[in-house]
Structures are given as C-alpha cells and as structure tokens.
Design an enzyme around this catalytic site. Structure first.
Site, short mmCIF file in Angstrom:
data_model
loop_
_atom_site.label_atom_id
_atom_site.label_comp_id
_atom_site.label_asym_id
_atom_site.label_seq_id
_atom_site.Cartn_x
_atom_site.Cartn_y
_atom_site.Cartn_z
CD GLU A 1 -3.31 -0.81 1.86
OE1 GLU A 1 -3.45 0.29 2.43
OE2 GLU A 1 -4.15 -1.73 1.96
CG HIS B 1 -1.81 -3.83 8.35
ND1 HIS B 1 -2.06 -5.06 7.81
CD2 HIS B 1 -2.80 -3.03 7.89
CE1 HIS B 1 -3.13 -5.01 7.05
NE2 HIS B 1 -3.59 -3.78 7.08
#
Length: 645
Positions: A352, A629
């Site tokens: 990402e 995350h």
C-alpha cells in the site's frame, strides 16, 4: 536482465508524462483536500473538541467555496493532461529501480562475497502494510498526513534496522551452572570504533527497557549515574541480582567497511549463532525473560548530519530456552513482540505504498541503509485485459544485496474497489554470495497483496493459484543452465505480504487449505485453523490508533503483551466488518486476532546438503500510530553443511 531505472524507455516520453501530470495534479490535489475536510480522523476530532463550533463552521464556509472554485477552474487542464497521460501508460515500465551510488551506510555494507566459513549465513526479512494512500483514502482507516507518515515510516525502519545487535548473557544467582540468555537489540549511536566488544559490567533488571521513541533525546550519561556496579538487588526478589554479566555488541556491517580485510568484506551482514551461544534454562527458578537496562553514553549523527544525541530504546528480549525445553514445548526458534525492527534487516517488503510522492520520500529515507530499491511498482490506466487502474500495485521492495532479476505480474481478477489498483505480485532474484568456484548463491523474495474485500475467498484462492504458477515460471526463466554460467545455488525462497485472510476465521477456510501451504512453510501456523500459542493478530482496530496506550511503539508493545489489550485493540474475525464494536469488549475470543500479514519460506530447490531454518520471528510495533497493521519480521538461517578448509 536489464533493471529499469526510469518509468519510461526514453527521456521524451518521461518529459511528456511529467507535463501531463502537471496538468492533472492541481485537480487531483484539490479533490483530495475537499474530501479530507469531510473525513476527520479520531485524533482530529479530539483536537477540534476544544474549539468553538462556530470557528469550524466559519473555516468550512470560507475554504470549501474557494476549493470548489479552483477545482472547477482546473478541470479543463486536467482533461487535457488526462488525454496525454492515459495513452502513455501503455509504454510505462512496471517498476522503477534505484541503486544508491554515494558512499554511505548502504555502500559500505558487506556485499555478496565468497561463502568460505562453515555453518552458513542468516538473512532477515520484514513485511508491513503502511497504508500510504492519497490522504482522503487513508482516512477510511483513520490515518492522515500521508506525506509526513511516509517520511516517518522510512526513518523508523532505518533507525531500527541500523542499530547494533547486543547479545547479553547473565549468570543466574540461583544456580551457578545455569545462565539465562537474552538477545537484546538496542538502538545506540552509530559509528562505533570497535566491531565486537565484550563488556563485563554491572546492570540491573527492570520490568521494561526504556523506549522513548525515535526522536527522543536524553542524557544517558546522567541516567547512568543511577546504575550501580554489579547487579542491583531488591529485597524479596531472589532473581534480581546477577553473579556475572557478559555483553557482546556487534556493530552494523555498514559501518565497518574500512576496518575489514578483503575476505571479511565478503561476508554477509548477519552471522549464524554459534553453538556456544545457546545456554541452558532447564532450572525452574531461571527466568525465561531477562530484562536488562543498558545505558549508552556516546553521541550520534543522523543521515542529515544533525545530532541525535543519546537514543534510548526499549530492548527486544528474545526468549532463549534450552534445546530440551524447546523440544518439549514445540518451540524450535525464538519469537517475540518487539518495539522495533530487527537489527541488520536485509530485505524489506511493503504494501500500500500507492502515493508516488510518498514512495519518493520513503525511498529517500531508506536508501542510505538499503542500497537497492524497487518502487512505483505496477501500471496505470488500461493495460492488457485489466480494467482501468487509478493506482499502482502499492508494492515496495528494498534490499541490501544486489538485485539480479525482477518481474511484476498483475492479478487479472480484481473485483470492486480493489480492481481500481494494479494489485499483483513482485518477484525478485538477489545475489547473496558466491562459492570459492565463483558459482552464484542466490535467493528469491516475492512480495504480494491479495484481494481485500470480505467474502472474496474464491478470488483470493485464484490469485494464489496465479502466484504459484508465476513463481515457478520466474524461477525457471531466471535459472542459469549454460555451460559457461553454471546453475545458481539457491539459498532461500521467501514469500512476504498482506494476504488478507487469517488462519483461524471460519470465513477464510478455503484459503487456509490452499496448496500454497504445501509449498511454503508458515512459522506461525500449526495447521489449517490452528496457530502457534504465541501468535498474535496483525490487523489493528482503526478506532484505537491514537489512544495513549497504542500511540507509541513501546506502549503498543506493552498493551499487546496482555490478552485484554489484544482483545481491545486488535481486529478479530467476528468483528471484521464492525471494528468500532471491539472497544471495551470483554467476551472470550477463540482466535489470536486476524493475522493477515505473512512471512513464508520454502525449502524446495535447495542444495540437498543445505538446510533452511527459522532463527527468530517477530511482531513489530515500531510503526505504531503510522499504520493499522503490525509489521512482521523473520530471520532465516541457511546452513551449508560445509567444513572449514
């Protein structure tokens, strides 16, 4: 294979692309800013809570009309730019390769020289989803300031990986024949004069190592006055004193280039632990975790030349059990929840990294440590049979070893929001050494990001099928079989990335039983639906990113060490679609949380006399407050089985 150092094959197309993007960017930026105004993060909501409501309303009344007017004015230019930009993407290369040429930390790092020493080598890998999207899209996961976060993400990873590795042995006072061993990786000033230092010194145990963050500036010399020579003993604590301590500090290899001989420069930065390093913890009275406070009084300079003064980090303490104890418990390697990335990190895979400006900032921060970087991976607009792509793949790869071959493949079956990004898999072949006969020793590192939407198990399984086929084709196409160039020796084959399914959720049963796990080993997995007892989830509740308990790496590490903290701040399978409902939940949970970030390795294709084993596995909290995350790190030991000449 030729590595592409620019996105386009010639300067004319590159200039034309830059011109087209200059027409598009104002419209893109204004649209992003308008959406940001209506998507505040919880941190911004908290800040605005103290401001009068009329000030907020006044700002919106003034700013929004101005932005709308500028946006409308920029639309004709954006249309012209788009007409030029879109066709150019058919000529765009699938990645950009960057090699750091200047004399720096990376250029002084040890390269892939001859493997002469018996026992093999060890290599450290890490993966993280850093959510560097356009600012408006990042806010759907409660994150903001993508450009600032990208700079901070790179700095934290570099600071964590470039610190020296400190090995601490402690003689237990309860049994003089037993030692409690700890691995402590402490961040301390760079550029030490000695490579390995054995220090006999007094240290005291604490319940926690001091971690003050990457920007903390403290006076360690003054703090050191509080420590006493010898072990500090507390009343009633029989394990708090030590009879003897030995500390060995290994400097990062990149600072040692000028002090090594030619043969020494040919060694890899990480070295396998020697047999003498392991010590027994069979005694029931021996502590399984030796928490050591280590003070450092030297200064440091960062990459920009500004003084960092004294950094004090929270030590990452590895649980070193005896071989006998490991055998009984099934623990064949060390595992930890760490406040920072492993020292001497060799390979880094990020997901990402969609924003191109953020990717440039990230590269600038990491290049002084990782000499070889692949970024801006993937294509845009229409390409082959894929749908229109507004974003690239988001994959980012960094290595301390030379890259030999690269290939990127786009998944053809993306669906929904994921189809707007060029999600796929990046395959990289690196050279990690040579034999005395000049035969190359190589490794394969693959990075991927699968379909993210819930209920798309069939799509993810199809993508995994593509992944295995592409991996086999890449290995076959990059192998050396000519008589003049003998076949390469394979040291490791590693797969890293965000697979968007976990090993415990009932809705992910299809992926859990995929043939991927027959070709690659997962150190965290016992079987489909069953995890190792020490495993924790890697997907955090976005609503809790800015809580005091989770905003710093140290705080997040501490809170995730408890079951109650994990229950409150991690996403579990039965709360995947409603993360905000997790806060304050006290009901028992069957799983460890959604572990969707994976570090896998394969033993297929290795030399029959070679062996690959996991040395350490870490869940890393150093990116706390910067992404939703946890990072994952794995250190592999490659044993060659050769004897010293």
């Amino acid at each position: 294979m030729v590595l592409y150092t620019s996105a386009f094959p010639n300067s004319f197309l590159q200039t034309l692309h830059s011109l087209a993007w200059a027409f598009i960017f104002p419209c893109y930026w204004l649209t992003d800013r308008l959406l940001v105004s209506f998507l505040p993060t919880t941190y911004e909501k908290h800040q605005r809570g103290d401001d009068p409501c009329y000030l907020r309303a006044l700002c919106l009344t003034i700013i929004i009309p101005i932005c709308l007017a500028l946006l409308i004015a920029s639309l004709p230019f954006a249309l012209i730019g788009f007409v030029i930009w879109a066709p150019l993407q058919s000529a765009r290369r699938p990645y950009v390769y960057s090699k750091f040429e200047e004399k720096s930390e990376a250029s002084m790092a040890t390269g892939p020289g001859h493997w002469k020493t018996a026992g093999g080598r060890s290599f450290c890998f890490a993966t993280a989803n850093v959510c560097l999207l356009p600012d408006s899209l990042a806010r759907f996961t409660n994150l903001s300031n993508t450009q600032i976060r990208s700079w901070e993400v790179g700095k934290r990873i570099r600071n964590g990986a470039s610190r020296p590795q400190i090995k601490i042995y402690i003689d237990s006072p309860t049994n003089t024949s037993i030692s409690a061993a700890s691995w402590s990786s402490l961040a301390c000033p760079q550029g030490g004069e000695n490579v390995n230092r054995a220090i006999s010194t007094g240290i005291r145990r604490t319940s926690s190592m001091d971690y003050k963050g990457d920007n903390f500036i403290g006076n360690c010399s003054e703090e050191g006055k509080d420590s006493k020579p010898g072990g500090e003993q507390n009343d009633g604590d029989t394990n708090s004193c030590t009879s003897g301590v030995q500390v060995t500090i290994t400097e990062p290899a990149e600072h040692l280039g000028e002090n090594k001989t030619e043969d020494e420069k040919c060694q890899t930065p990480n070295h396998k632990q020697r047999e003498g390093d392991g010590v027994s913890l069979d005694s029931n009275t021996a502590s399984r975790e030796s928490l050591i406070k280590f003070r450092i009084a030297d200064g440091a300079m960062d990459s920009s030349g500004a003084p960092n003064n004294k950094f004090v980090y929270k030590a990452s303490v590895m649980k070193k059990a005896s071989l006998k104890k490991k055998r009984h418990l099934g623990d064949t390697f060390d595992h930890e929840l760490s406040a920072f990335f492993p020292a001497n990190l060799d390979f880094l895979c990020l997901q990402e990294v969609f924003d191109k400006r953020a990717a440039e900032k990230l590269k600038a921060q990491l290049n002084p440590y990782f000499q070889y970087i692949l970024y801006d991976v993937g294509r845009y607009a229409w390409h082959s049979c894929c749908s229109f792509k507004f974003l690239n793949s988001g994959l980012f790869f960094a290595s301390r070893y030379p890259i030999l071959d690269v290939e990127f493949k786009c998944y053809p079956n993306g669906k929904g929001d994921d189809s707007l990004a060029d999600k796929g898999a990046l395959f990289v072949k690196v050279q990690v050494g040579t034999t005395p006969q000049d035969q190359r020793i190589v490794g394969y590192v693959s990075c991927t990001h699968l379909q993210a939407l819930a209920g798309d198990a069939a799509i993810r399984c199809e993508q995994l099928d593509h992944l295995l086929d592409w991996l086999a084709d890449f290995r076959k196409s990059t192998s050396s079989l000519s008589p003049t160039n003998p076949e390469d020796l394979l040291a490791f084959d590693v797969l890293l990335g965000d697979l968007n399914f976990d090993n415990c959720s009932s809705e992910d049963k299809l992926e859990q039983q995929h043939s991927l796990f027959t070709h690659y080993k997962d150190p965290c997995r016992l079987g489909p639906g069953e995890e190792q007892p020490w495993v924790i989830g890697t997907l955090m509740d976005p609503e809790g990113l800015y809580d005091e308990d989770t905003i710093t790496p140290d705080n997040l590490q501490k809170v995730l060490e408890s079951e109650e903290g994990r229950r409150e701040y991690l996403i579990f399978s039965n709360g995947r679609n409603h993360p905000s409902s997790q806060k304050g939940r006290k009901v028992p949970l069957k799983s460890c949380g959604r572990r969707i970030d994976y570090a896998l390795y394969s033993e297929e294709g290795l030399n029959p006399d070679w062996k690959v084993e996991v040395e350490e596995f870490s869940f890393v909290t150093q990116l706390a407050g910067l992404t939703d995350h946890l990072a994952v790190a794995m250190r592999l030991s490659v044993s060659t089985g050769e004897e010293d000449p």
